[in-house]
Design a protein around this motif. Structure first.
Motif, PDB file in Angstrom:
ATOM      1  N   GLU A  36      66.749  -9.472  50.628  1.00  0.00           N
ATOM      2  CA  GLU A  36      66.927  -8.937  49.284  1.00  0.00           C
ATOM      3  C   GLU A  36      67.409  -7.492  49.332  1.00  0.00           C
ATOM      4  OE1 GLU A  36      62.195  -8.100  48.702  1.00  0.00           O
ATOM      5  OE2 GLU A  36      63.005 -10.111  48.641  1.00  0.00           O
ATOM      6  N   ASP A  37      68.042  -7.066  48.262  1.00  0.00           N
ATOM      7  CA  ASP A  37      68.538  -5.700  48.195  1.00  0.00           C
ATOM      8  C   ASP A  37      67.389  -4.711  48.201  1.00  0.00           C
ATOM      9  OD1 ASP A  37      71.144  -6.546  48.054  1.00  0.00           O
ATOM     10  OD2 ASP A  37      71.207  -6.522  45.875  1.00  0.00           O
ATOM     11  N   LEU A  38      67.606  -3.597  48.862  1.00  0.00           N
ATOM     12  CA  LEU A  38      66.638  -2.511  48.906  1.00  0.00           C
ATOM     13  C   LEU A  38      67.303  -1.228  48.452  1.00  0.00           C
ATOM     14  CD1 LEU A  38      64.936  -3.028  52.391  1.00  0.00           C
ATOM     15  CD2 LEU A  38      63.987  -3.560  50.169  1.00  0.00           C
ATOM     16  N   GLY A  39      66.482  -0.278  48.078  1.00  0.00           N
ATOM     17  CA  GLY A  39      66.990   1.054  47.811  1.00  0.00           C
ATOM     18  C   GLY A  39      67.235   1.771  49.129  1.00  0.00           C
ATOM     19  N   LYS A  40      67.410   3.059  49.042  1.00  0.00           N
ATOM     20  CA  LYS A  40      67.688   3.874  50.226  1.00  0.00           C
ATOM     21  C   LYS A  40      66.414   4.517  50.753  1.00  0.00           C
ATOM     22  CE  LYS A  40      72.390   4.980  48.998  1.00  0.00           C
ATOM     23  NZ  LYS A  40      73.421   6.005  48.991  1.00  0.00           N
ATOM     24  N   ALA A  41      66.469   4.935  51.995  1.00  0.00           N
ATOM     25  CA  ALA A  41      65.382   5.728  52.561  1.00  0.00           C
ATOM     26  C   ALA A  41      65.268   6.999  51.732  1.00  0.00           C
ATOM     27  CB  ALA A  41      65.662   6.069  54.019  1.00  0.00           C
ATOM     28  N   THR A  42      64.064   7.373  51.375  1.00  0.00           N
ATOM     29  CA  THR A  42      63.873   8.517  50.484  1.00  0.00           C
ATOM     30  C   THR A  42      64.017   9.850  51.195  1.00  0.00           C
ATOM     31  OG1 THR A  42      61.492   8.546  50.844  1.00  0.00           O
ATOM     32  CG2 THR A  42      62.317   7.212  48.987  1.00  0.00           C
ATOM     33  N   GLY A  43      63.846   9.869  52.498  1.00  0.00           N
ATOM     34  CA  GLY A  43      63.896  11.127  53.227  1.00  0.00           C
ATOM     35  C   GLY A  43      62.668  11.984  52.991  1.00  0.00           C
ATOM     36  N   ALA A  44      61.609  11.384  52.479  1.00  0.00           N
ATOM     37  CA  ALA A  44      60.391  12.137  52.199  1.00  0.00           C
ATOM     38  C   ALA A  44      59.802  12.699  53.489  1.00  0.00           C
ATOM     39  CB  ALA A  44      59.365  11.246  51.509  1.00  0.00           C
ATOM     40  N   SER A 105      60.091   8.082  46.326  1.00  0.00           N
ATOM     41  CA  SER A 105      61.016   9.127  45.888  1.00  0.00           C
ATOM     42  C   SER A 105      60.933  10.298  46.857  1.00  0.00           C
ATOM     43  CB  SER A 105      60.664   9.606  44.481  1.00  0.00           C
ATOM     44  OG  SER A 105      61.584  10.591  44.050  1.00  0.00           O
ATOM     45  N   GLY A 106      62.087  10.842  47.188  1.00  0.00           N
ATOM     46  CA  GLY A 106      62.183  11.988  48.066  1.00  0.00           C
ATOM     47  C   GLY A 106      63.494  12.695  47.807  1.00  0.00           C
ATOM     48  N   PRO A 107      63.855  13.635  48.648  1.00  0.00           N
ATOM     49  CA  PRO A 107      65.077  14.399  48.416  1.00  0.00           C
ATOM     50  C   PRO A 107      66.359  13.585  48.581  1.00  0.00           C
ATOM     51  CG  PRO A 107      64.076  15.035  50.495  1.00  0.00           C
ATOM     52  CD  PRO A 107      63.117  14.121  49.805  1.00  0.00           C
ATOM     53  N   SER A 108      66.295  12.437  49.268  1.00  0.00           N
ATOM     54  CA  SER A 108      67.499  11.639  49.491  1.00  0.00           C
ATOM     55  C   SER A 108      67.677  10.510  48.483  1.00  0.00           C
ATOM     56  CB  SER A 108      67.481  11.040  50.896  1.00  0.00           C
ATOM     57  OG  SER A 108      67.463  12.072  51.859  1.00  0.00           O
ATOM     58  N   ALA A 109      66.593  10.054  47.882  1.00  0.00           N
ATOM     59  CA  ALA A 109      66.688   8.929  46.940  1.00  0.00           C
ATOM     60  C   ALA A 109      65.411   8.803  46.135  1.00  0.00           C
ATOM     61  CB  ALA A 109      66.943   7.631  47.688  1.00  0.00           C
ATOM     62  N   THR A 110      65.553   8.314  44.918  1.00  0.00           N
ATOM     63  CA  THR A 110      64.418   7.874  44.114  1.00  0.00           C
ATOM     64  C   THR A 110      64.670   6.407  43.817  1.00  0.00           C
ATOM     65  OG1 THR A 110      63.953  10.022  43.141  1.00  0.00           O
ATOM     66  CG2 THR A 110      63.181   8.108  41.922  1.00  0.00           C
ATOM     67  N   ASN A 111      63.792   5.560  44.353  1.00  0.00           N
ATOM     68  CA  ASN A 111      63.954   4.119  44.228  1.00  0.00           C
ATOM     69  C   ASN A 111      63.055   3.582  43.119  1.00  0.00           C
ATOM     70  OD1 ASN A 111      65.791   3.883  46.447  1.00  0.00           O
ATOM     71  ND2 ASN A 111      64.057   4.297  47.778  1.00  0.00           N
ATOM     72  N   ARG A 129      55.903   8.473  42.617  1.00  0.00           N
ATOM     73  CA  ARG A 129      56.735   7.867  43.655  1.00  0.00           C
ATOM     74  C   ARG A 129      56.881   8.828  44.845  1.00  0.00           C
ATOM     75  NH1 ARG A 129      59.349   3.270  41.802  1.00  0.00           N
ATOM     76  NH2 ARG A 129      59.318   2.967  39.541  1.00  0.00           N
ATOM     77  N   ALA A 130      56.998  10.124  44.575  1.00  0.00           N
ATOM     78  CA  ALA A 130      57.095  11.129  45.635  1.00  0.00           C
ATOM     79  C   ALA A 130      55.791  11.221  46.423  1.00  0.00           C
ATOM     80  CB  ALA A 130      57.465  12.488  45.046  1.00  0.00           C
ATOM     81  N   THR A 131      54.681  11.110  45.752  1.00  0.00           N
ATOM     82  CA  THR A 131      53.382  11.116  46.436  1.00  0.00           C
ATOM     83  C   THR A 131      53.310   9.955  47.412  1.00  0.00           C
ATOM     84  OG1 THR A 131      52.259  12.199  44.589  1.00  0.00           O
ATOM     85  CG2 THR A 131      50.882  10.891  46.077  1.00  0.00           C
ATOM     86  N   LEU A 132      53.689   8.776  46.942  1.00  0.00           N
ATOM     87  CA  LEU A 132      53.674   7.588  47.792  1.00  0.00           C
ATOM     88  C   LEU A 132      54.581   7.772  49.007  1.00  0.00           C
ATOM     89  CD1 LEU A 132      52.974   4.613  48.382  1.00  0.00           C
ATOM     90  CD2 LEU A 132      54.812   3.984  46.786  1.00  0.00           C
ATOM     91  N   ALA A 133      55.811   8.195  48.777  1.00  0.00           N
ATOM     92  CA  ALA A 133      56.768   8.358  49.884  1.00  0.00           C
ATOM     93  C   ALA A 133      56.310   9.414  50.872  1.00  0.00           C
ATOM     94  CB  ALA A 133      58.150   8.695  49.325  1.00  0.00           C
ATOM     95  N   SER A 134      55.729  10.501  50.389  1.00  0.00           N
ATOM     96  CA  SER A 134      55.252  11.569  51.285  1.00  0.00           C
ATOM     97  C   SER A 134      54.073  11.098  52.126  1.00  0.00           C
ATOM     98  CB  SER A 134      54.879  12.807  50.478  1.00  0.00           C
ATOM     99  OG  SER A 134      56.027  13.340  49.875  1.00  0.00           O
ATOM    100  N   TRP A 135      53.178  10.318  51.527  1.00  0.00           N
ATOM    101  CA  TRP A 135      52.067   9.761  52.294  1.00  0.00           C
ATOM    102  C   TRP A 135      52.589   8.795  53.348  1.00  0.00           C
ATOM    103  CZ3 TRP A 135      50.250   4.725  52.815  1.00  0.00           C
ATOM    104  CH2 TRP A 135      49.062   4.600  53.535  1.00  0.00           C
ATOM    105  N   LEU A 136      53.538   7.943  52.958  1.00  0.00           N
ATOM    106  CA  LEU A 136      54.128   7.007  53.922  1.00  0.00           C
ATOM    107  C   LEU A 136      54.788   7.751  55.084  1.00  0.00           C
ATOM    108  CD1 LEU A 136      55.710   4.387  51.506  1.00  0.00           C
ATOM    109  CD2 LEU A 136      53.827   3.971  53.120  1.00  0.00           C
ATOM    110  N   ALA A 137      55.444   8.869  54.783  1.00  0.00           N
ATOM    111  CA  ALA A 137      56.092   9.657  55.833  1.00  0.00           C
ATOM    112  C   ALA A 137      55.061  10.146  56.858  1.00  0.00           C
ATOM    113  CB  ALA A 137      56.849  10.834  55.224  1.00  0.00           C
ATOM    114  N   CYS A 138      53.866  10.462  56.419  1.00  0.00           N
ATOM    115  CA  CYS A 138      52.812  10.898  57.339  1.00  0.00           C
ATOM    116  C   CYS A 138      52.356   9.744  58.235  1.00  0.00           C
ATOM    117  CB  CYS A 138      51.594  11.397  56.570  1.00  0.00           C
ATOM    118  SG  CYS A 138      51.842  12.895  55.627  1.00  0.00           S
ATOM    119  N   GLN A 139      52.362   8.539  57.696  1.00  0.00           N
ATOM    120  CA  GLN A 139      51.843   7.388  58.418  1.00  0.00           C
ATOM    121  C   GLN A 139      52.830   6.813  59.416  1.00  0.00           C
ATOM    122  OE1 GLN A 139      48.569   7.019  57.637  1.00  0.00           O
ATOM    123  NE2 GLN A 139      49.131   8.695  56.284  1.00  0.00           N
TER     124      GLN A 139
END
Length: 141
Positions: A36-44, A105-111, A129-139
């Motif tokens: 399935e289609d996905l958005g872009k990596a957020t770069g968070a 959501s991050g500096p490269s994309a908001t999905n 969305r930014a909170t989620l992406a930033s937490w994922l980036a840590c993990q």
């Protein structure tokens, strides 16, 4: 404490936008394993003060587990894959890239692919969305 965390996250996003250009999908395709289609990596970037229990679990409960939970079956899942269950930290981490590319959501994309607009379910704010992406980036570092 929460307002300080949100302020710090917003300031980080504003400053990071200047450092990061438009990003591409990390694996150079626009599809998940299911095709399935996905958005872009957020770069968070990781915000180390975020925790699953305080910052992510409430978002999953509010926006995701209506469809993405083991207890939800059949038509109630609204076509959510049966192996995408987000009521636990392990469940979210098992699909970390998928979650980021659909709802982060991050500096490269908001999905905003999730929740699907046609489902007419509540949707997270860009800050959530930014909170989620930033937490994922840590993990996933």
């Amino acid at each position: 404490m929460q307002s300080t965390r949100v302020w710090a996250l917003c300031m980080w996003m504003a400053g990071s936008a200047a450092l990061y250009g438009c990003g591409d999908d990390e694996d150079k395709d626009a599809e998940s394993e299911e095709g399935e289609d996905l958005g872009k990596a957020t770069g968070a970037v990781c915000v180390s003060t975020l925790t699953y229990a305080t910052d992510v679990a409430p978002l999953m409960t509010k926006y995701c587990t209506t469809c993405h939970a083991k207890a939800v079956t059949g038509a109630a899942r609204r076509d959510a894959p049966t192996d995408h269950n987000f009521e636990t930290q392990a469940g979210v981490l098992a699909e970390a890239t998928h979650v980021d590319h659909n709802a982060g959501s991050g500096p490269s994309a908001t999905n905003t692919l999730m929740p699907p607009p046609a489902a007419q379910l509540p949707a997270p704010t860009t800050t959530e969305r930014a909170t989620l992406a930033s937490w994922l980036a840590c993990q996933t570092k």
